[in-house]
Structures are given as C-alpha cells and as structure tokens.
Design a protein around this motif. Structure first.
Motif, PDB file in Angstrom:
ATOM      1  N   THR A  64       0.825  -1.199   0.000  1.00  0.00           N
ATOM      2  CA  THR A  64       0.000   0.000   0.000  1.00  0.00           C
ATOM      3  C   THR A  64       0.861   1.252   0.000  1.00  0.00           C
ATOM      4  N   VAL A  65       1.920   1.259   0.782  1.00  0.00           N
ATOM      5  CA  VAL A  65       2.826   2.406   0.837  1.00  0.00           C
ATOM      6  C   VAL A  65       3.480   2.624  -0.527  1.00  0.00           C
ATOM      7  N   VAL A  66       3.929   1.552  -1.157  1.00  0.00           N
ATOM      8  CA  VAL A  66       4.530   1.667  -2.491  1.00  0.00           C
ATOM      9  C   VAL A  66       3.527   2.259  -3.475  1.00  0.00           C
ATOM     10  N   ASN A  67       2.300   1.791  -3.425  1.00  0.00           N
ATOM     11  CA  ASN A  67       1.264   2.284  -4.325  1.00  0.00           C
ATOM     12  C   ASN A  67       0.966   3.762  -4.090  1.00  0.00           C
ATOM     13  N   LYS A  68       0.906   4.174  -2.825  1.00  0.00           N
ATOM     14  CA  LYS A  68       0.639   5.574  -2.497  1.00  0.00           C
ATOM     15  C   LYS A  68       1.732   6.477  -3.065  1.00  0.00           C
ATOM     16  N   ASP A 117      10.708  11.343 -10.126  1.00  0.00           N
ATOM     17  CA  ASP A 117       9.733  10.484 -10.799  1.00  0.00           C
ATOM     18  C   ASP A 117       9.549   9.209  -9.977  1.00  0.00           C
ATOM     19  N   PHE A 118       8.379   9.084  -9.334  1.00  0.00           N
ATOM     20  CA  PHE A 118       8.107   7.938  -8.469  1.00  0.00           C
ATOM     21  C   PHE A 118       7.391   6.802  -9.196  1.00  0.00           C
ATOM     22  N   SER A 119       7.076   6.994 -10.467  1.00  0.00           N
ATOM     23  CA  SER A 119       6.307   5.962 -11.172  1.00  0.00           C
ATOM     24  C   SER A 119       7.071   4.637 -11.274  1.00  0.00           C
ATOM     25  N   GLY A 120       8.404   4.705 -11.256  1.00  0.00           N
ATOM     26  CA  GLY A 120       9.205   3.480 -11.363  1.00  0.00           C
ATOM     27  C   GLY A 120       9.660   2.929 -10.029  1.00  0.00           C
ATOM     28  N   LEU A 121       9.087   3.438  -8.937  1.00  0.00           N
ATOM     29  CA  LEU A 121       9.476   2.945  -7.611  1.00  0.00           C
ATOM     30  C   LEU A 121       9.164   1.457  -7.482  1.00  0.00           C
ATOM     31  N   LYS A 122      10.113   0.681  -6.943  1.00  0.00           N
ATOM     32  CA  LYS A 122       9.943  -0.765  -6.807  1.00  0.00           C
ATOM     33  C   LYS A 122       9.655  -1.131  -5.351  1.00  0.00           C
ATOM     34  N   SER A 123       9.105  -2.313  -5.171  1.00  0.00           N
ATOM     35  CA  SER A 123       8.765  -2.760  -3.823  1.00  0.00           C
ATOM     36  C   SER A 123       9.999  -2.855  -2.937  1.00  0.00           C
ATOM     37  N   GLY A 124      11.154  -3.179  -3.540  1.00  0.00           N
ATOM     38  CA  GLY A 124      12.379  -3.279  -2.767  1.00  0.00           C
ATOM     39  C   GLY A 124      12.904  -1.940  -2.281  1.00  0.00           C
ATOM     40  N   ASP A 125      12.340  -0.844  -2.784  1.00  0.00           N
ATOM     41  CA  ASP A 125      12.772   0.495  -2.368  1.00  0.00           C
ATOM     42  C   ASP A 125      12.069   0.963  -1.101  1.00  0.00           C
TER      43      ASP A 125
END
Length: 217
Positions: A64-68, A117-125
């Motif tokens: 959820t945090v990654v999605n936000k 640009d946060f669109s490419g943020l990965k779950s591992g981040d």
C-alpha cells in the motif's frame, strides 16, 4: 367510592403523554445530532467514533505504501526561474561586421522544473517495520526547461549592409538560452533542492498514514 374505570383511563392517558414526551425528546436529540453532523463533520466524526466505539483503520502495509508513493508520479518539487541576456552572431571571414555581420541580443526569461519520478518505484525500495518506514528514493531530475515567449524580447539586432536578416539566428539564440538556463540551474543546486523537497513531501504523506519514523537511504 372510587371509579375504577376512570382511574384506568387516567393511567392510560398518563402513559400516552409520557410516551409522547419521550418520543419528542428523542426526535429533538436526533435533530441536534443531524445539525451537528452538517455543521462540523470533523468534530462529529471523532465524537461519534468515540461514542460508538468505532476506530479508523488505515492500511499501512508495504504494498500500500509503495502504491501511495507511485501515485505521486512525476512530482515537481522546485521551479527555477531566471532572466538572462543571451547573444548570438554570425560573421564573415572576409568582410567586416558592419557590412556582412549579423548580431542579436535577447533578454530571455525562462524556467527549469525539477523533481522526482516515483512511477518506477519498486517494492524493494520501501521497507515497513511497524511504525517505521525506510525509503530509497529515485534520483532527482530535470523535467523541463522552457523559455517564456511572452516575456522574452529581442533587445537589439545589428545586421550588415550587404546581408539580409538571418531568420534562423533568433531560433539558435533561444536554443542556446535554454542550454545556459539549465546549466545555471544545475550549478545552483536545483537537483539537491528537488531531492530535499521530495523528502519533505513524502515525510508529510507517510506521517499522515500513521508512521512515526520516516527514514531515507
């Protein structure tokens, strides 16, 4: 001698009056609650939640945090503006400038927009540990460099007596102005400022979700 029938009628009448009174009080309280809800919804929500034993549950799981954060997309965090005088000229290898030269001075107003640009943020981040979240942010970048045509003017133009005005010279000067504007913004630390502002924005967002500690790698 007491009339028992009359007593029963008086008892029933008293009961009806009491019932009507209670009903009126209940309707009055209900009306006040409706008015309070409309007048102050935030106060009503908190008061009603405490009264009814209700609590708001916010999903702060890692996905959820990654999605936000991804929903922020290209977060513009800083706009760098500048006025600059830029020149451009063409010369002849044989004739002097007053005969074959072409020189232009332009007062340029432009802006450079930077952010993350946060669109490419990965779950591992993103790492979530109860009330603590640790983030690895993408690097800040320049999103755009733009010349404001409405506020950009040709200050002077000197064209030799033997040559026509070169229509491409102004375009070339504008292109050079964009490059100089972006270079100036980079030298002034626009990317560092963009990164700092992005961290501040994310900290506010995540604290609003209920995290007590927000850290960045």
């Amino acid at each position: 001698m007491v009339n028992s029938g009359q007593g029963r009628n008086e008892g029933r009448g008293g009961g009806r009056n009491l019932g009507a009174l209670l009903l009126g009080v209940a309707l009055g309280v209900l009306g006040l609650m409706v008015i309070a809800r409309q007048a102050a919804p935030s106060f009503w929500t908190g008061w009603a939640g405490r009264l009814l034993g209700r609590s708001t549950q916010v999903d702060v799981s890692q996905p959820t945090v990654v999605n936000k954060i991804q929903q922020l997309q290209r977060l513009e965090t800083v706009v760098y503006t500048m006025d600059k005088v830029v020149s451009g000229e063409k010369e002849s290898a044989i004739l002097p400038n007053f005969l074959a030269g072409d020189r232009l001075l332009m007062v340029v107003h432009g802006e450079v927009v930077a952010g993350v640009d946060f669109s490419g943020l990965k779950s591992g981040d993103v790492a979530v540990d109860e009330k603590k979240v640790v983030l690895r942010l993408p690097s800040a970048q320049v999103f755009s460099t733009r010349i404001d045509n409405a506020r950009t003017k040709v200050y002077s133009r000197q064209t030799g007596l033997l040559v026509p005005v070169d229509p491409n010279l102004e375009t070339q000067v504008r292109q050079e102005a964009e490059q100089q504007l972006q270079q100036a913004a980079l030298l002034d630390g626009i990317l560092k400022t963009a990164n700092t502002n992005a961290r501040a924005t994310l900290t506010s967002l995540l604290q609003g979700l209920g995290f007590a500690r927000v850290e960045f790698e």
